[in-house]
Enzyme design. Structure first.
Site, short mmCIF file in Angstrom:
data_model
loop_
_atom_site.label_atom_id
_atom_site.label_comp_id
_atom_site.label_asym_id
_atom_site.label_seq_id
_atom_site.Cartn_x
_atom_site.Cartn_y
_atom_site.Cartn_z
N LYS A 42 -1.22 45.59 92.27
CA LYS A 42 -1.07 47.15 92.22
C LYS A 42 -2.26 47.92 91.52
O LYS A 42 -3.03 47.11 90.89
CB LYS A 42 -0.05 47.35 91.22
CG LYS A 42 -0.06 46.97 89.81
CD LYS A 42 -0.64 47.82 88.70
CE LYS A 42 -0.68 47.17 87.41
NZ LYS A 42 -1.80 47.63 86.52
N ASP A 54 5.53 45.22 83.48
CA ASP A 54 5.20 45.53 84.84
C ASP A 54 5.96 44.85 85.89
O ASP A 54 6.08 45.16 87.21
CB ASP A 54 3.75 45.15 85.23
CG ASP A 54 2.55 46.11 84.83
OD1 ASP A 54 3.10 47.22 84.56
OD2 ASP A 54 1.49 45.52 84.88
O1 C5P Z 1 4.75 43.82 78.62
P1 C5P Z 1 3.79 42.90 78.85
O2 C5P Z 1 3.86 41.46 78.28
O3 C5P Z 1 2.89 42.90 80.07
O4 C5P Z 1 2.53 43.47 77.68
C1 C5P Z 1 1.26 42.92 77.14
C2 C5P Z 1 1.08 43.31 75.77
O5 C5P Z 1 0.51 44.54 76.06
C3 C5P Z 1 2.14 43.61 74.98
O6 C5P Z 1 2.34 42.52 74.20
C4 C5P Z 1 1.69 44.70 74.11
O7 C5P Z 1 0.90 44.23 73.05
C5 C5P Z 1 0.84 45.44 75.19
N1 C5P Z 1 1.57 46.62 75.78
C6 C5P Z 1 1.87 47.65 74.98
N2 C5P Z 1 2.32 48.97 75.64
C7 C5P Z 1 3.24 48.74 76.83
C8 C5P Z 1 2.69 47.63 77.71
C9 C5P Z 1 2.08 46.43 77.20
O8 C5P Z 1 1.32 48.12 73.86
N3 C5P Z 1 3.62 49.73 77.59
#
Ligand code: C5P
Length: 292
Positions: free
Chosen positions: A8, A134
């Site tokens: 993406k 995501d």
């Molecule tokens: O959700 P995901 O595991 O992909 O996110 C990785 C890290 O990115 C999370 O642990 C968080 O620290 C940060 N994050 C965030 N806000 C979001 C998405 C991700 O702070 N909306």
């Protein structure tokens, strides 16, 4: 069975404040592109599942594909037919193109079919969101608005066809958590995503391209450019080649949309000749599942 796991790009990304749960609220318009990983699922004699990845750096048990498989296995509560899952990696890792999340979404879809688990789309969406912000987008694909921490998806009118030039410096990957972790209170604002949304809904190609002239369209870009000066050089180089480059997600991949094959193919070749990892692809809407 073979499933494509597409990358993406974030056509626009507005990040808001950190929430009590540590995540940041955001709004983003996401677009699926033709660059894809591929997951294959092959029946095995012995029960259980095994996993192999073409990229040695992410061949371990903590790969999101394994986490998706373990989650479904736990919920299935029945004996499951044996399956060998192989991930063929094309999407650069830690690049802001969502490869890991897309692989997990493909694993959830693929195993739901292969193991005949019967989870609904909504159930897969909830399971996906528990593994990564995501992932619900990748279950949906196409063009979509993401809200919340990125997991609340509203499908949008499909973006018209554009060529997409992707470029990133070789051997640079960035952890999303580290970028969000160093955001302070003064998160930079981007123009209202309603402008872009209106242009997409009205299928107005010129207005979609003009969105990239409205200023900074990714809240995370200033912080990442500041931390990695070589990305400023890449951005300037892409501009000199006649492109309007924007960082995708938490970077370091930059992308540019164009209507011209000549401009985009020549730009991608020029960037490759200068040692960048540059890929010419296009905006896409469908995710293929093939049986053989
Ligand atoms: O959700 P995901 O595991 O992909 O996110 C990785 C890290 O990115 C999370 O642990 C968080 O620290 C940060 N994050 C965030 N806000 C979001 C998405 C991700 O702070 N909306």
């Amino acid at each position: 069975m073979k499933i494509a796991a597409p990358a993406k790009i974030n056509l626009g990304l507005q990040v808001f404040d950190r929430r009590p749960d540590g995540y940041h609220d955001l709004e983003s318009i996401l677009q699926q592109i033709s660059l894809s990983d591929c997951l294959t699922f092959q029946a095995t004699q012995s029960p259980g599942w095994c996993f192999e990845c073409s990229h040695p750096e992410i061949d371990g048990e903590d790969n999101l594909v394994c986490r998706a498989a373990r989650l479904l296995e736990k919920l299935a509560e029945k004996e499951l037919p044996g399956v060998a899952i192989t991930l063929f990696k094309n999407i650069p890792i830690g690049s802001g193109l969502g490869g890991g999340s897309s692989d997990a979404a493909a694993a959830l879809r693929g195993l739901n079919i292969f193991w005949k688990l019967g989870f609904s789309f909504r159930e897969l969406e909830c399971l996906g969101a528990s593994l990564g912000s995501d992932i619900p987008f990748f279950l949906q694909g196409g063009t979509a608005l993401a809200r919340g921490r990125g997991e609340i998806i509203t499908p949008l009118t499909p973006l018209p066809f554009f060529w997409v030039v992707l470029a990133l410096p070789p051997r640079l990957s960035i952890s999303t958590a580290s970028v969000y972790g160093s955001l302070d209170k003064n998160i930079s604002s981007v123009p209202s995503l309603d402008i872009l949304r209106g242009a997409i809904t009205g299928n107005r190609r010129e207005d979609i391209l003009n969105w990239f002239n409205t200023g900074e369209v990714n809240s995370l870009q200033p912080l990442v450019l500041n931390r990695y000066p070589r990305l400023c050089r890449l951005q300037n180089r892409m501009k000199k080649l006649g492109l309007k480059p924007v960082m995708s997600g938490s970077g370091p991949a930059f992308f540019a949309l164009t209507g011209s094959y000549l401009l985009s193919s020549e730009a991608a070749l020029a960037l490759q000749a200068e040692g960048y990892r540059a890929i010419l692809c296009w905006t896409a809407q469908e995710t293929a599942i093939n049986y053989y």
